[in-house]
Write an enzyme that holds these catalytic residues in place. Sequence first.
Site, PDB file in Angstrom:
ATOM      1  N   HIS A   1      18.694 -42.407  28.120  1.00  0.00           N
ATOM      2  CA  HIS A   1      17.539 -41.504  28.970  1.00  0.00           C
ATOM      3  C   HIS A   1      16.273 -42.014  27.616  1.00  0.00           C
ATOM      4  O   HIS A   1      16.311 -42.284  26.575  1.00  0.00           O
ATOM      5  CB  HIS A   1      17.333 -40.224  28.978  1.00  0.00           C
ATOM      6  CG  HIS A   1      18.452 -39.842  30.213  1.00  0.00           C
ATOM      7  ND1 HIS A   1      18.009 -39.017  31.041  1.00  0.00           N
ATOM      8  CD2 HIS A   1      19.561 -40.328  30.540  1.00  0.00           C
ATOM      9  CE1 HIS A   1      18.831 -38.757  32.116  1.00  0.00           C
ATOM     10  NE2 HIS A   1      19.894 -39.690  31.586  1.00  0.00           N
TER      11      HIS A   1
ATOM     12  N   GLU B   1      15.546 -35.290  37.957  1.00  0.00           N
ATOM     13  CA  GLU B   1      15.132 -33.819  37.411  1.00  0.00           C
ATOM     14  C   GLU B   1      13.803 -33.347  37.783  1.00  0.00           C
ATOM     15  O   GLU B   1      13.294 -32.495  37.925  1.00  0.00           O
ATOM     16  CB  GLU B   1      15.131 -34.116  35.915  1.00  0.00           C
ATOM     17  CG  GLU B   1      14.291 -35.207  35.556  1.00  0.00           C
ATOM     18  CD  GLU B   1      14.187 -35.256  33.957  1.00  0.00           C
ATOM     19  OE1 GLU B   1      15.212 -34.902  33.279  1.00  0.00           O
ATOM     20  OE2 GLU B   1      13.346 -36.129  33.277  1.00  0.00           O
TER      21      GLU B   1
END
Length: 695
Positions: free
Chosen positions: A475, A500
């Site tokens: 990420h 998210e």
Amino acid sequence: MIVALFTGITNMTAVTVTSPGGAIKLNVEVDSSGTPVYSLDYKGTPLITDSHLGIKTDETAFTDGFRIEGVDTVTVDRTWQPVWGEYATVRDHFKELAVRLTADNPDRNLTLRFRVFDDGLGFRYELPVQNGPNYLTVKDELTEFNYAGDHKLYCIPGDYDTDEYLWSETTFSDLPSALKSYGRHTEAQRVDGVTIQTPMLMKTADGVYVNMHEAALDGYPAMLLDVDPASYSMKSHLVPDRLGVSAYLQMPFNTPWRTLIISDDARDILASQLVLNLNEPCAIEDTSWIKPMKFMGVWWEMFTGNEKTWAYSDDYLAKPGVTDYTKLKPNGRHPANTENVKKYIDFAAKHGIDGVLIEGWNEGWEDWASYRKNRQFLFDRPYPDFDLPAIRDYAKEKGVRLIMHHETAANAADYELQLDRAFRFMKDNNYDAVKTGYVGAIIPRSEHHTSQWMVDHVRHVIERAAEYEIMVDSHEAPRPTGLCRTFPNWVAQESARGGEFESFGGNPPSHTCILPFTRLKGGPMDYTPGLFETKLSYYGEGKDSQAGTTLARQLALYLTMPSPMQMACDLPENYERFPDAFQFIKDVPVDWKDSRYLEAEPNRYITVARLDKNSDDWYVGAITDENARTAVIDLSFLPDGGKYEATIYEDAPDAHWKDNPQSYRIRTVQVKPGQKIRQPLAPGGGAAIRITKKN
Ligand code: NOJ
Ligand code: CA
């Protein structure tokens, strides 16, 4: 098959190469100042007009004064088998043109290598060993892409540190106002001016689609594009370091490929394997340990606005490795505790989900996002309430794989120092895979997330991980450029605005209708699909957040956002509320023998069918933007002669992403090869289908 067409010394000043099937024609020449220039026609119409090539360094300019010393052309037609992916076999078919340039004063050599495919172009600069100094300080790359019209652009703003943006659909001439409309949240890291990121997508008035990106980004910074809205031109913009240097090179050196995927059929952009084809073959000899997987996570609990934290305690002065954490007062809101982790393991084991990710397991989260950090995290120090030996043994007994989390808070330099210890610790404790994270500013070097140093860092992490037989999902790392072909243990990356954000205000339904055309061309995304409870609370702020999706659409994302490491992101209790829909997540594979893009339009809709790598089952996923749509699913891909049963997970007639997202139906119908299913999709909706053969 490799056929050499022409090799030799020449006094030519221009050379033309056509793709194997003839759709793309490339012309390369040096102009009167000795500057290399290229242009490209698609199906007889100019797409890119004369555009300069060159690299500016402190030492020597590789820009002009060149003459063509020689030209080599070759046709290559070969196939390869990825370890995982959308296809079991990939065809790599192109004509290559290498233009060897030389200059006397100063003495310089440069090779421009072009590969012309039927679905696009790749080219790179090759800097051979020179007669003079062999170190270069690159200040600028002068690659131009001059387009022939005011085309439509799908893009995100230029930024050296983040790509977690929503996409604009605009044009060259409207780009300045489109880029201005982005909110404050990310403004601080933005590049001034009219600069955008790759991968991006373009659509011409004639309906030609062009994906622009790069392949095999290695030892070099990521490329952005400076756009001139008036002349419809673009120029490469390399991410610099804090001293304004883009790359420190030692020759011989090959830059990444600059890539254009081109077609007048949007489905071809999605199907294209051009970026992977331009990467080097697999560098890992034994890949048997690389196993695609579905996983759940002690993760979403920290996003749903219920005050749960990655941190064990609220004492923000706690320092990993210094503080005795057993003496800290636990905050009681820490999901990465033994009992809770065991519940996830039980749930995964019961439902055949391969792995469990646990975030917030290690010392250092008390003050993780404050940027007061020095050594923020230790990767071999579990919190006191995380009984690692017990969890390890429990997971093993239940046959569930463990995924470790290494959030570095962007202290990548410190992560490198801990890397071997961290990976050995993982192997000792039976972890197969790691999710890495680089939230925040890169310290202590003030580097950017996509500068040369960080590109090198991530590559180093992947290679070391391969030595330890660890799969990586990174990420906040530089956007992928197909290096997962060379290092297939790099199973996924985030590198875009992921799921998210559904709890940070929401992703509009169109978001997942553009990512496959752009971000996904570099490699799989850890988008985290599988969200069943779409009413959320704004992360950290207690405000309402409504995910831009119906429940059925979340199932379709397993097909439209393929990844060999695919999450079932929601909480076990939310899956227990909808067990019949959860069945699809349990069934859907994450590795494919074949893929057929049936319908596609960027930002609007995608319908794709995929054949399971390990069975004869076909799966179909269809999604739409915020408008309702009827997908037409042509079942011609089913082999003739069989009888098939389709289980359809669809939006109910009253479903709507905003007002009624959890309204879905499941029905089973008999289908025949060649039949066309007219499948209604709700606004922001989708459908997922499993097709099995009946005996
Ligand atoms: C951002 C990542 O994208 C997310 O998945 C992770 O949970 C947090 N950082 C914390 O590391
Ligand atoms: Ca992120």
